[in-house]
Write a protein that holds these residues in place. Structure first.
Motif, short mmCIF file in Angstrom:
data_model
loop_
_atom_site.label_atom_id
_atom_site.label_comp_id
_atom_site.label_asym_id
_atom_site.label_seq_id
_atom_site.Cartn_x
_atom_site.Cartn_y
_atom_site.Cartn_z
N ASN A 68 16.76 60.84 29.05
CA ASN A 68 17.46 59.61 29.44
C ASN A 68 17.58 59.48 30.94
O ASN A 68 17.49 58.38 31.50
CB ASN A 68 18.83 59.55 28.78
N LYS A 69 17.81 60.61 31.62
CA LYS A 69 17.86 60.58 33.08
C LYS A 69 16.52 60.16 33.65
O LYS A 69 16.46 59.34 34.58
CB LYS A 69 18.26 61.95 33.63
N PHE A 70 15.45 60.71 33.10
CA PHE A 70 14.11 60.32 33.56
C PHE A 70 13.90 58.82 33.42
O PHE A 70 13.40 58.16 34.34
CB PHE A 70 13.05 61.08 32.76
N ARG A 71 14.28 58.27 32.27
CA ARG A 71 14.13 56.82 32.05
C ARG A 71 15.00 56.02 33.00
O ARG A 71 14.59 54.98 33.52
CB ARG A 71 14.50 56.47 30.61
N ALA A 72 16.21 56.51 33.22
CA ALA A 72 17.18 55.79 34.05
C ALA A 72 16.85 55.85 35.53
O ALA A 72 17.17 54.94 36.29
CB ALA A 72 18.59 56.34 33.81
N TYR A 73 16.20 56.93 35.94
CA TYR A 73 15.96 57.16 37.37
C TYR A 73 14.61 56.63 37.85
O TYR A 73 14.12 57.04 38.90
CB TYR A 73 16.07 58.64 37.69
N GLN A 74 14.02 55.71 37.09
CA GLN A 74 12.79 55.05 37.54
C GLN A 74 13.15 53.72 38.18
O GLN A 74 13.96 52.97 37.63
CB GLN A 74 11.85 54.82 36.36
N PRO A 75 12.58 53.35 39.33
CA PRO A 75 11.60 54.11 40.09
C PRO A 75 12.21 55.13 41.05
O PRO A 75 11.48 55.90 41.68
CB PRO A 75 10.89 53.01 40.88
N TRP A 76 13.54 55.11 41.21
CA TRP A 76 14.21 56.01 42.16
C TRP A 76 15.52 56.47 41.55
O TRP A 76 16.16 55.68 40.86
CB TRP A 76 14.48 55.28 43.49
N PRO A 77 15.91 57.72 41.70
CA PRO A 77 15.30 58.77 42.54
C PRO A 77 14.22 59.59 41.83
O PRO A 77 13.69 60.53 42.41
CB PRO A 77 16.50 59.66 42.86
N GLY A 78 13.88 59.27 40.57
CA GLY A 78 12.88 60.05 39.85
C GLY A 78 13.47 61.36 39.36
O GLY A 78 14.69 61.57 39.40
N CYS A 79 12.62 62.26 38.89
CA CYS A 79 13.05 63.59 38.43
C CYS A 79 12.06 64.63 38.93
O CYS A 79 10.85 64.43 38.85
CB CYS A 79 13.12 63.64 36.90
N PHE A 80 12.59 65.76 39.42
CA PHE A 80 11.70 66.83 39.89
C PHE A 80 12.27 68.18 39.49
O PHE A 80 13.43 68.33 39.12
CB PHE A 80 11.50 66.76 41.41
N THR A 81 11.40 69.19 39.54
CA THR A 81 11.80 70.57 39.28
C THR A 81 10.89 71.47 40.12
O THR A 81 10.01 70.99 40.84
CB THR A 81 11.70 70.90 37.79
N HIS A 82 11.11 72.78 40.04
CA HIS A 82 10.27 73.75 40.75
C HIS A 82 9.69 74.74 39.74
O HIS A 82 10.45 75.34 38.97
CB HIS A 82 11.07 74.50 41.83
#
Length: 328
Positions: A225-239
């Motif tokens: 849901n965060k991924f869907r909500a965070y488009q186009p910003w701030p997006g989602c990232f990991t390492h």
């Protein structure tokens, strides 16, 4: 009616265009000043400016609308109504008082839920199955005025903010025009609309860049849901930590939700499965299927290309910013 439009972002464009095409007179546009993009010297005009320029409508862009200068400008214009949408500033009572009918605001939620700057993002983030738009008769309290019109719509299970926001903007067009007719019917001293239940109010504050950092100890559905909500910003990232190399920062570009738990022995925050064209990342009670991603300093790529070039393995760790050591 003589209308002053106040808006900045794309959510306001359909309403602005509809008002220009209507029988009402649009006297001018108030919008946010053009600001440089990050540290670049170039600036990007807002979409509302493009519409105003195309129709020869005067543009005013005060840093703050709540000044005596703006008040005098509006008083000289003698508007009947202020129409506010995606403006980015809160109007004080003496600004609302410059218009005969005050102001109306098109908001991207079913008020009193999600008052604030990011209602569409927060509806998706919360996993809601329904949202909508509300036109309110404005008061100085943020999104707190009586509701003139409410239009509801379902949220698709994979719908992102990028997809939902334009739908809501289009829904708002007829709602705004109908709200104006309601005001005309009741007259300047009338009080149409339904008073909001303040006890049901929730907030939708602006998103932050730090929100993009994925916490893999959270439920998979929340991450999705965060991924869907965070488009186009701030997006989602990991390492991704792999083969003793420094963690590689990757931005998630296309993902899916898999409610099935990771294989036994795989803890949250690990690569749980590796396929030829997709990766599986373990979360608290499910998995995230990654179809495309963007490694740091590279262009977005399909997972098949990433797997071929980086050879990730089951058990590789996924780290958040807080888990990185200082040298990383």
């Amino acid at each position: 009616m003589k209308i002053v439009m106040m808006g900045t972002g794309p959510f306001a464009v359909p309403t602005f265009e509809a008002l220009i095409a209507s029988e009402h007179e649009v006297a001018c546009l108030f919008t946010q000043p053009v600001r440089s993009v990050h540290r670049r010297k170039s600036s990007i005009p807002t979409p509302m400016r493009d519409v105003a320029n195309a129709h020869g409508i005067a543009i005013h862009d005060p840093v703050s609308v709540n000044t005596q200068e703006s008040r005098q400008l509006l008083a000289d214009l003698q508007p009947d109504l202020l129409v506010v949408c995606d403006y980015g500033q809160i109007l004080k009572d003496f600004i609302l008082a410059t218009a005969t009918y005050g102001g109306i605001n098109l908001h991207g939620s079913i008020l009193p839920k999600y008052r604030g700057a990011a209602p569409v993002n927060w509806a998706i983030l919360s996993g809601d199955e329904e949202t909508g738009i509300t036109v309110i008769h404005m008061t100085p309290k943020l999104d707190g005025g009586p509701c003139l019109k409410v239009v509801r719509t379902p949220i698709g299970p994979t719908e992102t903010t990028v997809e939902l926001e334009p739908r809501l903007a289009d829904l708002g067009v007829s709602a705004v025009l109908e709200s104006i007719e309601m005001l005309l019917k009741h007259g300047p001293e009338g009080t149409p609309g339904k008073v909001q239940d303040q006890s049901l109010a929730t907030k939708a504050p602006r998103l932050a860049k730090s929100d993009a950092d994925v916490n893999w100890n959270e439920p998979a559905e929340l991450i999705y849901n965060k991924f869907r909500a965070y488009q186009p910003w701030p997006g989602c990232f990991t390492h991704l930590e792999h083969q003793g190399k420094p963690p590689l920062r990757i931005i998630l570009k296309e993902i899916r939700l898999l409610r099935e738990p990771a294989p036994e022995g795989i803890s949250p925050g690990s690569v749980s499965q590796v396929a030829e064209d997709r990766l599986y990342f373990a979360a608290k009670d499910g998995q995230i299927v990654v179809d495309s991603l963007q490694p740091a300093g590279k262009k977005p790529m399909q997972v098949a290309d990433f797997v071929h070039g980086h050879h990730p393995q089951v058990g590789d760790r996924l780290l958040s910013e807080s888990q990185l050591s200082p040298q990383e």
